[in-house]
Design a protein around this motif. Structure first.
Motif, PDB file in Angstrom:
ATOM      1  N   SER A 155      36.926  36.170  57.323  1.00  0.00           N
ATOM      2  CA  SER A 155      35.423  35.761  57.079  1.00  0.00           C
ATOM      3  C   SER A 155      35.041  35.191  55.669  1.00  0.00           C
ATOM      4  N   ALA A 156      34.162  34.494  55.437  1.00  0.00           N
ATOM      5  CA  ALA A 156      33.985  33.909  54.276  1.00  0.00           C
ATOM      6  C   ALA A 156      33.758  35.100  53.001  1.00  0.00           C
ATOM      7  N   ARG A 157      33.017  36.029  53.571  1.00  0.00           N
ATOM      8  CA  ARG A 157      32.821  37.248  52.557  1.00  0.00           C
ATOM      9  C   ARG A 157      34.276  37.829  52.211  1.00  0.00           C
ATOM     10  N   ALA A 158      35.049  37.832  53.264  1.00  0.00           N
ATOM     11  CA  ALA A 158      36.456  38.595  52.867  1.00  0.00           C
ATOM     12  C   ALA A 158      37.321  37.642  52.203  1.00  0.00           C
ATOM     13  N   LEU A 159      37.197  36.379  52.219  1.00  0.00           N
ATOM     14  CA  LEU A 159      38.174  35.414  51.423  1.00  0.00           C
ATOM     15  C   LEU A 159      37.460  35.555  49.991  1.00  0.00           C
ATOM     16  N   GLY A 160      35.997  35.614  49.749  1.00  0.00           N
ATOM     17  CA  GLY A 160      35.766  35.874  48.507  1.00  0.00           C
ATOM     18  C   GLY A 160      36.295  37.261  47.845  1.00  0.00           C
ATOM     19  N   GLU A 161      36.157  38.297  48.686  1.00  0.00           N
ATOM     20  CA  GLU A 161      36.480  39.550  47.983  1.00  0.00           C
ATOM     21  C   GLU A 161      38.152  39.486  47.823  1.00  0.00           C
ATOM     22  N   GLN A 162      39.052  38.832  48.665  1.00  0.00           N
ATOM     23  CA  GLN A 162      40.267  38.584  48.517  1.00  0.00           C
ATOM     24  C   GLN A 162      40.569  37.873  47.082  1.00  0.00           C
ATOM     25  N   ALA A 163      39.728  36.724  46.852  1.00  0.00           N
ATOM     26  CA  ALA A 163      39.763  35.932  45.564  1.00  0.00           C
ATOM     27  C   ALA A 163      39.592  36.976  44.389  1.00  0.00           C
ATOM     28  N   MET A 164      38.542  37.941  44.564  1.00  0.00           N
ATOM     29  CA  MET A 164      38.088  38.819  43.310  1.00  0.00           C
ATOM     30  C   MET A 164      39.319  39.933  43.125  1.00  0.00           C
ATOM     31  N   ARG A 165      40.108  40.372  44.287  1.00  0.00           N
ATOM     32  CA  ARG A 165      41.317  41.094  44.161  1.00  0.00           C
ATOM     33  C   ARG A 165      42.378  40.690  43.303  1.00  0.00           C
ATOM     34  N   LEU A 166      42.606  39.481  43.768  1.00  0.00           N
ATOM     35  CA  LEU A 166      43.906  38.587  43.336  1.00  0.00           C
ATOM     36  C   LEU A 166      43.439  38.279  41.690  1.00  0.00           C
ATOM     37  N   ARG A 167      42.266  37.892  41.361  1.00  0.00           N
ATOM     38  CA  ARG A 167      41.813  37.761  40.083  1.00  0.00           C
ATOM     39  C   ARG A 167      41.988  38.960  39.147  1.00  0.00           C
ATOM     40  N   ALA A 168      41.529  39.922  39.748  1.00  0.00           N
ATOM     41  CA  ALA A 168      41.912  41.297  39.018  1.00  0.00           C
ATOM     42  C   ALA A 168      43.325  41.623  38.722  1.00  0.00           C
ATOM     43  N   PHE A 169      44.054  41.226  40.074  1.00  0.00           N
ATOM     44  CA  PHE A 169      45.527  41.680  39.894  1.00  0.00           C
ATOM     45  C   PHE A 169      46.121  40.427  38.636  1.00  0.00           C
ATOM     46  N   VAL A 170      45.859  39.336  38.725  1.00  0.00           N
ATOM     47  CA  VAL A 170      46.611  38.216  37.744  1.00  0.00           C
ATOM     48  C   VAL A 170      46.162  38.675  36.347  1.00  0.00           C
ATOM     49  N   THR A 171      44.828  39.005  36.238  1.00  0.00           N
ATOM     50  CA  THR A 171      44.438  39.513  35.021  1.00  0.00           C
ATOM     51  C   THR A 171      45.072  40.652  34.245  1.00  0.00           C
ATOM     52  N   GLU A 172      45.641  41.565  35.244  1.00  0.00           N
ATOM     53  CA  GLU A 172      46.554  42.768  34.578  1.00  0.00           C
ATOM     54  C   GLU A 172      47.801  42.385  34.423  1.00  0.00           C
ATOM     55  N   GLN A 173      48.398  41.032  35.078  1.00  0.00           N
ATOM     56  CA  GLN A 173      49.639  40.707  34.947  1.00  0.00           C
ATOM     57  C   GLN A 173      49.862  39.468  34.581  1.00  0.00           C
ATOM     58  N   LEU A 174      49.281  39.047  33.419  1.00  0.00           N
ATOM     59  CA  LEU A 174      49.228  37.720  32.817  1.00  0.00           C
ATOM     60  C   LEU A 174      50.709  37.089  32.709  1.00  0.00           C
ATOM     61  N   GLU A 175      51.574  38.001  32.781  1.00  0.00           N
ATOM     62  CA  GLU A 175      53.191  37.256  32.475  1.00  0.00           C
ATOM     63  C   GLU A 175      53.552  36.593  33.722  1.00  0.00           C
ATOM     64  N   LEU A 176      52.802  36.867  34.901  1.00  0.00           N
ATOM     65  CA  LEU A 176      53.215  35.758  36.225  1.00  0.00           C
ATOM     66  C   LEU A 176      53.051  34.771  36.098  1.00  0.00           C
ATOM     67  N   SER A 177      53.984  33.932  36.760  1.00  0.00           N
ATOM     68  CA  SER A 177      54.033  32.714  36.894  1.00  0.00           C
ATOM     69  C   SER A 177      53.233  32.012  37.988  1.00  0.00           C
ATOM     70  N   VAL A 178      52.437  30.950  37.671  1.00  0.00           N
ATOM     71  CA  VAL A 178      51.946  30.360  38.880  1.00  0.00           C
ATOM     72  C   VAL A 178      52.679  30.067  39.886  1.00  0.00           C
ATOM     73  N   PRO A 179      53.993  29.334  39.796  1.00  0.00           N
ATOM     74  CA  PRO A 179      54.793  28.948  40.991  1.00  0.00           C
ATOM     75  C   PRO A 179      54.918  30.146  41.763  1.00  0.00           C
ATOM     76  N   ASP A 180      55.450  31.356  41.045  1.00  0.00           N
ATOM     77  CA  ASP A 180      55.686  32.525  42.067  1.00  0.00           C
ATOM     78  C   ASP A 180      54.631  32.856  42.618  1.00  0.00           C
ATOM     79  N   VAL A 181      53.241  32.955  42.088  1.00  0.00           N
ATOM     80  CA  VAL A 181      51.926  33.360  42.879  1.00  0.00           C
ATOM     81  C   VAL A 181      51.987  32.554  43.952  1.00  0.00           C
TER      82      VAL A 181
END
Length: 550
Positions: free
Chosen positions: A459-485
């Motif tokens: 659903s569109a709502r779930a898509l937005g929630e997934q984006a929020m969760r991924l953003r929170a994860f990336v914020t905590e793991q800033l050493e991640l590379s964009v190609p890997d993600v």
């Protein structure tokens, strides 16, 4: 260290993890809780029991403490193809295990739909069925056509196998408090025999009925202080916890051949029983010592190789001294030349998860090896005079710190003992070959930006929630590379009807795009892929990367 330890033939790799634990919604949150020396113990929610306290004098209800999850009544039934009517009759432990199984497969880089029909095993430890007690309070009027499958504990593993379409062994294990670690042992043996190609393994417990709390209170197991004081002079019982954890296991050789990310390796394990002891629920030091020695033999390790042991560690006056004596005889005293053996218990952080306690301890060790730090064991001030740490050459890990001998292979043990005498011990290590370890930690594509990062949801709502969760994860793991993600999102995630892709050259752009997507906005860097129902997302990534390079 023996040659058997260095072989890959019998080693089992941990390639995926997931958890839902008190104050820890996932492995990253669990590690932060452990690393920072925090606990997830709180007052019992006012509406948790659903009935008036049936024993106002009970310490279990009077103390009012525990490690609890929030939202245990919430479940996206449609996501798993379950009707709302059936979902209401299904034990939340089944529902939570479905969620954890999905998340663990994703963490392993496995698209759940792609293992349908495969010989994947499911082994889940569980020794409680509180929801059945709650459901039966309604009498015969509350019984529906879904009650039988919804309430039977054996269906916890079977439901996962059915929903995911898995054809390997499907077993719910109940050996009391050692259930989930015994499930790990059984899964490893099944993998070695070739009964399954990989396995979803874990444990789950939800504390939903007042009656179960009263049972433990009258048995005398609970701490009136609402804490676990493992090996401490204040030890007076345990505090209850709840939640679940799941790992995905695979033979190490196959995991390396497949290029999987490997957290660590299970080298060997063993199970036994106390036999005749001083009482049905009184542990046997000789049996615990024997199961540890047998696990070492199966793993090809010696006592000197072990740097840390995750204790069963309930914090009881009877159990702690017996466990210390057994561990001292099997590991502590034989390795005296290498200094004291470090020990600790995750029960001091999240409470005793009973049937899921062993998998919680295992996950703590998995993360400790992966992050190369041993978390503190809480609530320890002064050793119980009956534990005799110095005599047994044991030392409680009271601060988060590096491993005692980081230049040697990181090897640890995990113990879990059932109240009826069913014991289990597991030996875990890092991947020891330097080249293999380096190859495991590196992964995903390399190349020039920009990259396309696809997301999808039902659903569109779930898509937005997934984006929020991924953003929170990336914020905590800033050493991640964009190609890997990008590679992980494109190749190791299910594709649903509602889709979008963030196109970015760096982490800042990814965070900005995810923020916009979380708000369901339509920025320039966001492309709607909802109409591309049959598109291979990995080809989108490769196409964008090739265009950038050209």
């Amino acid at each position: 260290m023996s040659e058997a330890f260095r072989g890959q033939d019998s080693a089992i790799a941990v390639v995926g993890v997931s958890c839902r634990l008190p104050r820890a919604a996932g492995p990253a949150g669990f590690w932060a809780l452990l690393r920072d020396g925090l606990d997830g113990i709180s007052s019992t929610p006012a509406d948790r029991w659903g009935v008036a306290a049936v024993d106002s004098g009970s310490p279990a209800l009077g103390a009012g403490y525990g490690g609890y999850l929030s939202g245990v009544d919430q479940f996206d039934a449609g996501f798993f193809g379950i009707s709302p009517r059936e979902a209401a009759a299904v034990d939340p432990q089944q529902r939570l295990t479905l969620e954890l199984g999905w998340e663990a497969l994703e963490d392993a880089g496995v698209v759940p739909e792609r293992v349908r029909g495969n010989r994947v095993g499911v082994f889940i430890g569980a020794n409680k069925d509180d929801y059945a007690t709650v459901a039966r309070r309604r009498g015969v009027e509350g019984i529906t056509e879904h009650s039988t499958t919804g309430l039977q504990r054996g269906m916890i593993a079977n439901r996962v196998s059915y929903v995911f379409g898995l054809t390997g062994p499907s077993i719910t294990v109940d050996t009391a408090q050692s259930s989930s670690l015994v499930a790990v042992h059984l899964a490893c043996e099944s993998l070695r025999r070739g009964e399954c190609s990989s396995a979803i393994v874990g444990g789950v417990v939800l504390n939903l009925s007042a009656e179960a709390a009263v049972e433990l209170s009258r048995f005398g197991a609970l701490s009136p202080d609402g804490r676990c004081f493992t090996f401490d002079a204040r030890a007076n019982g345990f505090v209850r916890g709840e939640g679940g954890a799941v790992v995905v296991l695979k033979p190490l050789g196959q995991a390396l051949a497949d290029g999987d990310h490997v957290y660590c390796v299970i080298r060997g394990s063993a199970v036994n029983h106390d036999g005749v002891s001083e009482g049905l629920t009184v542990p046997s030091a000789s049996a615990q010592e024997e199961v540890i020695r047998f696990a070492h033999e199966r793993a090809g390790v010696q006592a000197a190789d072990i740097q840390y042991v995750e204790l069963h560690g309930t914090g009881t006056k009877v159990g702690d001294p017996i466990e210390a004596a057994a561990l001292g005889a099997a590991v502590g005293r034989p390795r005296r030349a290498h200094g004291p053996l470090r020990v600790g218990s995750v029960k001091t952080n999240i409470g005793h998860l009973e049937g899921a306690a062993g998998i919680a301890g295992l996950l703590k060790v998995v993360l400790a090896i992966y992050h190369r730090q041993i978390p503190a064991s809480l609530n320890f001030r002064q050793a119980s005079p009956w534990v005799r740490l110095e005599e047994q050459n044991l030392q409680v890990q009271t601060q988060t710190a590096g491993w005692p001998e980081p230049g040697r292979p990181l090897v640890a043990g995990v113990s879990s003992f059932g109240m009826g005498g069913a014991n289990c011990h597991v030996v875990v290590s890092e991947v020891t070959d330097p080249e293999v370890a380096e190859g495991v930690r590196l992964g995903g594509p390399v190349g020039s930006a920009p990259w396309a990062l696809p997301l999808s949801a039902r659903s569109a709502r779930a898509l937005g929630e997934q984006a929020m969760r991924l953003r929170a994860f990336v914020t905590e793991q800033l050493e991640l590379s964009v190609p890997d993600v990008a590679w992980t999102l494109a190749t190791a995630r299910s594709v649903f009807a509602h889709r979008a892709v963030v196109v970015t050259a760096d982490v800042d752009g990814l965070l900005a795009g995810l923020q916009d997507l979380a708000g369901l906005q339509d920025p320039a860097g966001l492309q709607d892929l909802a109409g591309l129902r049959d598109v291979d997302a990995s080809s989108v990534v490769r196409g964008v990367a090739a265009g950038a390079a050209g």
